[in-house]
Design a protein around this motif. Structure first.
Motif, PDB file in Angstrom:
ATOM      1  N   GLU A  86     -28.033  -2.397   3.993  1.00 21.52           N
ATOM      2  CA  GLU A  86     -29.333  -2.909   3.564  1.00 21.52           C
ATOM      3  C   GLU A  86     -29.939  -3.803   4.642  1.00 21.52           C
ATOM      4  O   GLU A  86     -31.136  -3.728   4.921  1.00 21.52           O
ATOM      5  CB  GLU A  86     -29.179  -3.690   2.255  1.00 21.52           C
ATOM      6  CG  GLU A  86     -30.466  -4.212   1.679  1.00 21.52           C
ATOM      7  CD  GLU A  86     -31.440  -3.106   1.306  1.00 21.52           C
ATOM      8  OE1 GLU A  86     -32.653  -3.321   1.448  1.00 21.52           O
ATOM      9  OE2 GLU A  86     -30.984  -2.022   0.878  1.00 21.52           O
ATOM     10  N   LYS A  87     -29.114  -4.634   5.282  1.00 18.18           N
ATOM     11  CA  LYS A  87     -29.617  -5.482   6.364  1.00 18.18           C
ATOM     12  C   LYS A  87     -30.117  -4.636   7.522  1.00 18.18           C
ATOM     13  O   LYS A  87     -31.159  -4.923   8.126  1.00 18.18           O
ATOM     14  CB  LYS A  87     -28.520  -6.433   6.849  1.00 18.18           C
ATOM     15  CG  LYS A  87     -28.246  -7.586   5.912  1.00 18.18           C
ATOM     16  CD  LYS A  87     -27.177  -8.494   6.480  1.00 18.18           C
ATOM     17  CE  LYS A  87     -26.836  -9.620   5.523  1.00 18.18           C
ATOM     18  NZ  LYS A  87     -25.763 -10.489   6.046  1.00 18.18           N
ATOM     19  N   ARG A  88     -29.375  -3.583   7.870  1.00 14.53           N
ATOM     20  CA  ARG A  88     -29.798  -2.689   8.956  1.00 14.53           C
ATOM     21  C   ARG A  88     -31.138  -2.034   8.626  1.00 14.53           C
ATOM     22  O   ARG A  88     -32.028  -1.935   9.469  1.00 14.53           O
ATOM     23  CB  ARG A  88     -28.748  -1.599   9.186  1.00 14.53           C
ATOM     24  CG  ARG A  88     -27.500  -2.091   9.854  1.00 14.53           C
ATOM     25  CD  ARG A  88     -26.532  -0.946  10.042  1.00 14.53           C
ATOM     26  NE  ARG A  88     -25.269  -1.424  10.587  1.00 14.53           N
ATOM     27  CZ  ARG A  88     -24.129  -0.777  10.499  1.00 14.53           C
ATOM     28  NH1 ARG A  88     -24.073   0.391   9.874  1.00 14.53           N
ATOM     29  NH2 ARG A  88     -23.029  -1.268  11.037  1.00 14.53           N
ATOM     30  N   ARG A  89     -31.265  -1.563   7.403  1.00 16.60           N
ATOM     31  CA  ARG A  89     -32.497  -0.917   6.972  1.00 16.60           C
ATOM     32  C   ARG A  89     -33.666  -1.899   7.064  1.00 16.60           C
ATOM     33  O   ARG A  89     -34.757  -1.552   7.522  1.00 16.60           O
ATOM     34  CB  ARG A  89     -32.328  -0.418   5.535  1.00 16.60           C
ATOM     35  CG  ARG A  89     -33.414   0.530   5.093  1.00 16.60           C
ATOM     36  CD  ARG A  89     -33.162   1.106   3.706  1.00 16.60           C
ATOM     37  NE  ARG A  89     -31.880   1.777   3.601  1.00 16.60           N
ATOM     38  CZ  ARG A  89     -30.889   1.429   2.775  1.00 16.60           C
ATOM     39  NH1 ARG A  89     -31.045   0.402   1.960  1.00 16.60           N
ATOM     40  NH2 ARG A  89     -29.752   2.098   2.746  1.00 16.60           N
ATOM     41  N   GLN A  90     -33.442  -3.144   6.653  1.00 14.09           N
ATOM     42  CA  GLN A  90     -34.478  -4.163   6.700  1.00 14.09           C
ATOM     43  C   GLN A  90     -34.883  -4.451   8.139  1.00 14.09           C
ATOM     44  O   GLN A  90     -36.064  -4.600   8.451  1.00 14.09           O
ATOM     45  CB  GLN A  90     -33.986  -5.439   6.000  1.00 14.09           C
ATOM     46  CG  GLN A  90     -35.050  -6.496   5.834  1.00 14.09           C
ATOM     47  CD  GLN A  90     -36.170  -6.032   4.927  1.00 14.09           C
ATOM     48  OE1 GLN A  90     -35.949  -5.318   3.969  1.00 14.09           O
ATOM     49  NE2 GLN A  90     -37.394  -6.420   5.256  1.00 14.09           N
ATOM     50  N   LYS A  91     -33.891  -4.521   9.065  1.00 12.89           N
ATOM     51  CA  LYS A  91     -34.192  -4.770  10.477  1.00 12.89           C
ATOM     52  C   LYS A  91     -35.042  -3.634  11.053  1.00 12.89           C
ATOM     53  O   LYS A  91     -35.970  -3.873  11.827  1.00 12.89           O
ATOM     54  CB  LYS A  91     -32.901  -4.904  11.293  1.00 12.89           C
ATOM     55  CG  LYS A  91     -32.236  -6.253  11.155  1.00 12.89           C
ATOM     56  CD  LYS A  91     -31.027  -6.345  12.053  1.00 12.89           C
ATOM     57  CE  LYS A  91     -30.324  -7.676  11.908  1.00 12.89           C
ATOM     58  NZ  LYS A  91     -29.138  -7.785  12.777  1.00 12.89           N
ATOM     59  N   SER A  96     -40.133  -1.665  13.123  1.00 17.38           N
ATOM     60  CA  SER A  96     -41.220  -0.681  13.138  1.00 17.38           C
ATOM     61  C   SER A  96     -42.562  -1.345  12.849  1.00 17.38           C
ATOM     62  O   SER A  96     -43.580  -0.986  13.426  1.00 17.38           O
ATOM     63  CB  SER A  96     -40.954   0.439  12.141  1.00 17.38           C
ATOM     64  OG  SER A  96     -40.987  -0.065  10.824  1.00 17.38           O
ATOM     65  N   VAL A  97     -42.588  -2.333  11.979  1.00 15.19           N
ATOM     66  CA  VAL A  97     -43.819  -3.068  11.707  1.00 15.19           C
ATOM     67  C   VAL A  97     -44.207  -3.877  12.934  1.00 15.19           C
ATOM     68  O   VAL A  97     -45.377  -3.951  13.300  1.00 15.19           O
ATOM     69  CB  VAL A  97     -43.651  -3.988  10.472  1.00 15.19           C
ATOM     70  CG1 VAL A  97     -44.813  -4.938  10.334  1.00 15.19           C
ATOM     71  CG2 VAL A  97     -43.489  -3.152   9.221  1.00 15.19           C
ATOM     72  N   GLY A  98     -43.248  -4.460  13.611  1.00 15.91           N
ATOM     73  CA  GLY A  98     -43.520  -5.238  14.815  1.00 15.91           C
ATOM     74  C   GLY A  98     -44.041  -4.376  15.949  1.00 15.91           C
ATOM     75  O   GLY A  98     -44.901  -4.788  16.713  1.00 15.91           O
ATOM     76  N   ASP A  99     -43.542  -3.145  16.080  1.00 14.62           N
ATOM     77  CA  ASP A  99     -44.007  -2.249  17.129  1.00 14.62           C
ATOM     78  C   ASP A  99     -45.458  -1.852  16.913  1.00 14.62           C
ATOM     79  O   ASP A  99     -46.226  -1.718  17.851  1.00 14.62           O
ATOM     80  CB  ASP A  99     -43.143  -0.973  17.188  1.00 14.62           C
ATOM     81  CG  ASP A  99     -41.749  -1.254  17.744  1.00 14.62           C
ATOM     82  OD1 ASP A  99     -41.574  -2.329  18.347  1.00 14.62           O
ATOM     83  OD2 ASP A  99     -40.866  -0.394  17.565  1.00 14.62           O
ATOM     84  N   GLY A 102     -47.548  -5.436  17.171  1.00 19.28           N
ATOM     85  CA  GLY A 102     -47.302  -6.321  18.305  1.00 19.28           C
ATOM     86  C   GLY A 102     -47.454  -5.645  19.635  1.00 19.28           C
ATOM     87  O   GLY A 102     -46.724  -5.923  20.564  1.00 19.28           O
ATOM     88  N   ASP A 103     -48.436  -4.746  19.819  1.00 17.01           N
ATOM     89  CA  ASP A 103     -48.582  -4.059  21.087  1.00 17.01           C
ATOM     90  C   ASP A 103     -49.459  -4.824  22.071  1.00 17.01           C
ATOM     91  O   ASP A 103     -49.651  -4.397  23.190  1.00 17.01           O
ATOM     92  CB  ASP A 103     -49.143  -2.647  20.875  1.00 17.01           C
ATOM     93  CG  ASP A 103     -50.487  -2.656  20.174  1.00 17.01           C
ATOM     94  OD1 ASP A 103     -50.944  -3.752  19.779  1.00 17.01           O
ATOM     95  OD2 ASP A 103     -51.069  -1.562  20.035  1.00 17.01           O
ATOM     96  N   GLY A 104     -50.006  -5.965  21.655  1.00 14.33           N
ATOM     97  CA  GLY A 104     -50.771  -6.807  22.569  1.00 14.33           C
ATOM     98  C   GLY A 104     -52.214  -6.371  22.727  1.00 14.33           C
ATOM     99  O   GLY A 104     -52.967  -6.991  23.443  1.00 14.33           O
TER     100      GLY A 104
END
Length: 195
Positions: A86-91, A96-99, A102-104
């Protein structure tokens, strides 16, 4: 519920007095027993089982509504490996949300999509010969489908010519009108792929 039928009691007994119908004719007076209840006011019969079902609470016994999200409640009961997964899935979700955001570039998803779509052009006047669908099937399967459609169109035309179908429906007429498109697409497939 108040009774709509009035009863009269005198020395001869209880009866419903004569009443006038809307068309002007009269109903006769009817004798009734003491304690008479009009049919409209008799309660519907309920079995013991139905009464018991209606008296039961609608929520399951012992239900406690916890304000914490269900996902957090489930993690309490998970095994060690399930918690790790579950932690891996959350990471992965966070990454994916950060990518995406967060592309600048400083643009949000809506403006990116708008920019992408503004570069596209719609070809007006061109109609897909497949009836609006994009042909994604392999050429041999598409050719088989088109040949089947041609057979169906031929059968339908034969039934209309032999007066087996006297009045063709709108859908049948539409199917007949697509014959040229189907033949053109089949010829194109044969020329390109030799199927």
């Amino acid at each position: 519920m108040a009774s709509t039928i009035k009863t009269v009691t005198d020395e001869t007994g209880t009866y419903i007095p004569a009443t006038q119908r809307p068309d002007g004719t009269w109903r006769k007076a009817r004798r009734v027993k003491d304690g008479y209840v009009p049919q409209e006011e008799v309660p519907a019969f309920e079995t013991k089982g139905k009464k018991w079902m209606n008296s039961r609470p609608t929520l399951p016994p012992g239900l406690h509504i916890d304000p914490t999200p269900i996902a957090q409640q489930q993690t309490k009961n998970l095994s060690k490996s399930a918690k790790k997964n579950e932690k891996r899935r959350q990471k992965r979700q966070d990454k994916s949300v950060g990518d995406k955001s967060g592309d600048g570039s400083g643009k949000d998803d809506v403006s990116e999509t708008t920019d992408t779509l503004s570069g596209l052009s719609l070809s007006a006047g061109q109609k897909e010969p497949t009836g609006g669908r994009v042909a994604t099937a392999p050429p041999d399967k598409r050719a088989k489908t088109l040949r089947k459609k041609l057979r169906q169109i031929d059968d339908l035309q034969a039934k209309i010519d032999s007066k087996e179908i006297e009045e063709p429906t709108h859908d049948q007429l539409e199917k007949l009108s697509k014959r040229a498109d189907v033949e053109a697409e089949l010829d194109k497939l044969i020329a390109e792929f030799g199927v």
